[in-house]
Design a protein around this motif. Structure first.
Motif, mmCIF file in Angstrom:
data_model
loop_
_atom_site.group_PDB
_atom_site.id
_atom_site.type_symbol
_atom_site.label_atom_id
_atom_site.label_comp_id
_atom_site.label_asym_id
_atom_site.label_seq_id
_atom_site.Cartn_x
_atom_site.Cartn_y
_atom_site.Cartn_z
ATOM 1 N N ILE A 39 0.829 -1.202 0.000
ATOM 2 C CA ILE A 39 0.000 0.000 0.000
ATOM 3 C C ILE A 39 0.868 1.258 0.000
ATOM 4 N N VAL A 40 0.228 2.400 -0.258
ATOM 5 C CA VAL A 40 0.925 3.691 -0.222
ATOM 6 C C VAL A 40 0.826 4.316 1.163
ATOM 7 N N GLY A 41 -0.357 4.223 1.788
ATOM 8 C CA GLY A 41 -0.530 4.847 3.094
ATOM 9 C C GLY A 41 -1.630 4.202 3.900
ATOM 10 N N ILE A 42 -1.616 4.481 5.193
ATOM 11 C CA ILE A 42 -2.629 3.941 6.089
ATOM 12 C C ILE A 42 -2.704 4.831 7.335
ATOM 13 N N SER A 43 -3.855 4.825 7.977
ATOM 14 C CA SER A 43 -4.012 5.604 9.201
ATOM 15 C C SER A 43 -5.050 4.938 10.089
ATOM 16 N N ARG A 44 -5.080 5.371 11.335
ATOM 17 C CA ARG A 44 -6.098 4.920 12.276
ATOM 18 C C ARG A 44 -7.029 6.100 12.556
ATOM 19 N N LYS A 93 0.044 14.386 -1.392
ATOM 20 C CA LYS A 93 -1.372 14.053 -1.580
ATOM 21 C C LYS A 93 -1.812 12.877 -0.703
ATOM 22 N N PRO A 94 -1.106 11.736 -0.700
ATOM 23 C CA PRO A 94 -1.499 10.677 0.239
ATOM 24 C C PRO A 94 -1.303 11.073 1.699
ATOM 25 N N ILE A 95 -0.362 11.974 1.978
ATOM 26 C CA ILE A 95 -0.199 12.468 3.354
ATOM 27 C C ILE A 95 -1.442 13.231 3.777
ATOM 28 N N LEU A 96 -1.919 14.121 2.904
ATOM 29 C CA LEU A 96 -3.151 14.874 3.177
ATOM 30 C C LEU A 96 -4.320 13.921 3.359
ATOM 31 N N HIS A 97 -4.414 12.931 2.504
ATOM 32 C CA HIS A 97 -5.472 11.913 2.556
ATOM 33 C C HIS A 97 -5.499 11.208 3.907
ATOM 34 N N GLU A 98 -4.335 10.728 4.343
ATOM 35 C CA GLU A 98 -4.267 9.977 5.602
ATOM 36 C C GLU A 98 -4.511 10.885 6.808
ATOM 37 N N PHE A 99 -4.069 12.128 6.727
ATOM 38 C CA PHE A 99 -4.316 13.056 7.833
ATOM 39 C C PHE A 99 -5.814 13.286 8.015
ATOM 40 N N ILE A 100 -6.528 13.453 6.925
ATOM 41 C CA ILE A 100 -7.970 13.671 7.003
ATOM 42 C C ILE A 100 -8.655 12.462 7.630
ATOM 43 N N THR A 112 -7.228 10.311 9.876
ATOM 44 C CA THR A 112 -6.884 10.138 11.295
ATOM 45 C C THR A 112 -7.294 11.320 12.165
ATOM 46 N N PHE A 113 -7.328 12.538 11.611
ATOM 47 C CA PHE A 113 -7.679 13.715 12.404
ATOM 48 C C PHE A 113 -9.188 13.926 12.479
ATOM 49 N N TYR A 114 -9.848 13.823 11.332
ATOM 50 C CA TYR A 114 -11.292 14.063 11.282
ATOM 51 C C TYR A 114 -12.121 12.781 11.404
ATOM 52 N N GLY A 115 -11.471 11.635 11.208
ATOM 53 C CA GLY A 115 -12.221 10.380 11.199
ATOM 54 C C GLY A 115 -13.043 10.215 9.935
ATOM 55 N N ALA A 116 -12.684 10.948 8.884
ATOM 56 C CA ALA A 116 -13.448 10.917 7.634
ATOM 57 C C ALA A 116 -13.220 9.603 6.882
ATOM 58 N N LYS A 117 -14.240 9.200 6.147
ATOM 59 C CA LYS A 117 -14.159 7.997 5.320
ATOM 60 C C LYS A 117 -13.731 8.391 3.912
ATOM 61 N N MET A 159 -9.767 12.326 -1.353
ATOM 62 C CA MET A 159 -10.215 11.255 -0.469
ATOM 63 C C MET A 159 -10.717 10.022 -1.209
ATOM 64 N N LYS A 160 -10.511 9.944 -2.505
ATOM 65 C CA LYS A 160 -10.912 8.757 -3.246
ATOM 66 C C LYS A 160 -10.115 7.543 -2.777
ATOM 67 N N ASP A 161 -10.805 6.423 -2.617
ATOM 68 C CA ASP A 161 -10.148 5.174 -2.256
ATOM 69 C C ASP A 161 -9.328 4.692 -3.447
#
Length: 205
Positions: free
Chosen positions: A133-138, A159-166, A168-173, A184-186
């Motif tokens: 994978i490129v990135g992952i977050s909790r 771009k994937p850093i921004l994606h993962e931050f959103i 883990t910080f906001y709990g966004a799907k 935020m596209k999967d």
């Protein structure tokens, strides 16, 4: 007269910010007046140098400032080794779970740790074991990890850093519209970061 009106207007505004209440579907004024604040710790691993993070930083600052509402303070940590128990010798990859567990133990307050690595990272997903994978977050757990190993254009790592931050910080799907141009596209294993240049209207909410 105009000066008196301005004083009364701002006085009412300040009063509503400090004494807001929730009624029906309305958001209380406290929420409207608050500004999200967060310290973002950029944690490079292995051969990801501090100079590389410093080069990446302006892109992150610009993106966070443009797309996210809040006050973001970035800190760059010294490079460290990846946890030994994360290495998968058979695949020459690093499992993300031990790495995220390590990051969780390093949290000292309301900061978010974003791990950065050139190494190939993996997890069990999409019915595959140790899937690259490129990135992952909790979500809402303040830890994430991003690798540029699978990026064709390394300069797009922000771009994937921004994606993962959103995540883990906001709990966004992931993007509910599956918009290929939305940050935020999967990726579903076939992400095209080159064309992602916005948050769609749904994800902005």
């Amino acid at each position: 007269m105009k000066q008196l009106f301005c004083i009364l207007f701002f006085g009412i505004l300040l009063f509503s910010c400090s004494n807001g209440t929730t009624k029906g579907d309305y958001i209380e004024a406290d929420t409207l007046c608050s500004t999200p604040q967060c310290v973002i710790v950029l944690q490079p691993y292995e051969d990801f140098s501090k100079k590389e993070v410093e080069k990446l930083l302006p892109k992150l600052q610009k993106a966070f400032g443009e797309w996210l509402y809040g006050y973001w303070e970035f800190k760059i940590a010294n490079p460290i080794r990846l946890p030994q128990n994360s290495y998968v010798k058979e695949r020459n990859r690093y499992r993300v779970t031990p790495i995220l567990n390590y990051e969780s133990k390093q949290l000292t307050g309301y900061e978010v740790i974003i791990g950065l690595t050139h190494k190939d990272i993996c997890t069990d997903i999409h019915g595959h074991k140790d899937y690259g994978i490129v990135g992952i977050s909790r979500p809402l757990k303040q830890v994430s990890l991003v690798s540029d190993k699978r990026l064709k254009e390394k300069s797009l790592m922000w771009k994937p850093i921004l994606h993962e931050f959103i995540h883990t910080f906001y709990g966004a799907k992931h993007c509910p519209n599956d918009d290929p141009t939305c940050f935020m596209k999967d990726a579903k294993g076939h992400g095209n970061f080159k064309i992602q240049d916005k948050l769609c209207d749904a994800c902005k909410q």
